[in-house]
Write an enzyme that holds these catalytic residues in place. Sequence first.
Site, mmCIF file in Angstrom:
data_model
loop_
_atom_site.group_PDB
_atom_site.id
_atom_site.type_symbol
_atom_site.label_atom_id
_atom_site.label_comp_id
_atom_site.label_asym_id
_atom_site.label_seq_id
_atom_site.Cartn_x
_atom_site.Cartn_y
_atom_site.Cartn_z
ATOM 1 N N ASN A 166 87.040 59.818 -27.809
ATOM 2 C CA ASN A 166 88.298 60.126 -28.481
ATOM 3 C C ASN A 166 88.412 61.628 -28.751
ATOM 4 O OD1 ASN A 166 90.762 59.670 -29.895
ATOM 5 N ND2 ASN A 166 90.004 57.664 -30.540
ATOM 6 N N HIS A 183 67.357 75.109 -35.568
ATOM 7 C CA HIS A 183 66.700 76.406 -35.748
ATOM 8 C C HIS A 183 65.486 76.211 -36.643
ATOM 9 C CE1 HIS A 183 70.225 78.326 -34.015
ATOM 10 N NE2 HIS A 183 70.944 77.505 -34.744
ATOM 11 N N LYS A 194 67.732 59.644 -37.603
ATOM 12 C CA LYS A 194 66.633 58.843 -37.050
ATOM 13 C C LYS A 194 67.194 57.869 -36.028
ATOM 14 C CE LYS A 194 63.915 59.139 -41.228
ATOM 15 N NZ LYS A 194 63.310 58.461 -42.346
ATOM 16 N N LYS A 232 73.116 46.179 -41.148
ATOM 17 C CA LYS A 232 72.920 44.784 -40.747
ATOM 18 C C LYS A 232 72.634 44.700 -39.256
ATOM 19 C CE LYS A 232 77.815 43.707 -39.973
ATOM 20 N NZ LYS A 232 78.909 42.805 -40.309
#
Length: 191
Positions: free
Chosen positions: A93, A123, A172, A189
Amino acid sequence: MMTVDVEQVNILGRLRSGELIRLKDPEYNEINEVVERTIKLSRQLNTATDINSIRDLLSEIIGCRIDESTTIFVPFYTNFGKFITIGKNVFINHACSFLDMGGITIEDDVLIGPRVNLVTENHPLDPVDRRALLTRPIVIKRNAWIGAGATVLPGVTVGENAVVAAGAVVSKDVAPNTVVGGVPAKFIKNI
């Protein structure tokens, strides 16, 4: 087994591999050349008025033909472009920003909402080296959906069929078939 002499790998290979790249690197001008080319092509890309022209111009930026089943809305922003790979039947999009010096791989059937940021660049924390580049790749696996305004940070893999909720900041890896959301993104979930 063949070993590669790191000194023989050019700066683009070192950049992609995650090696620390300093502004004083004697090959740094090669990065600047790619960035300047991308800036020029991006101006044309972001004034294109049809899907085919957008696809053609982005194909030129990334150096690989984008499949006709894939749709990208402009504006679309990238600082480098050379290390982006986009699969088939992908939808991106408007107003997305891909900082791809570390490599961005988007597999088939991925949905990317508006204003999504994929950032492979970082950095060092050390102020002496703060302007140096550290990169880690991002991989968005098949059939994943990245919601509006989400940010995916360096080194993250978003698993197959996973959903990243709007506005999430993903630092993560996201497991396949899960929904994550929040800042920082956390498991919500299973799908």
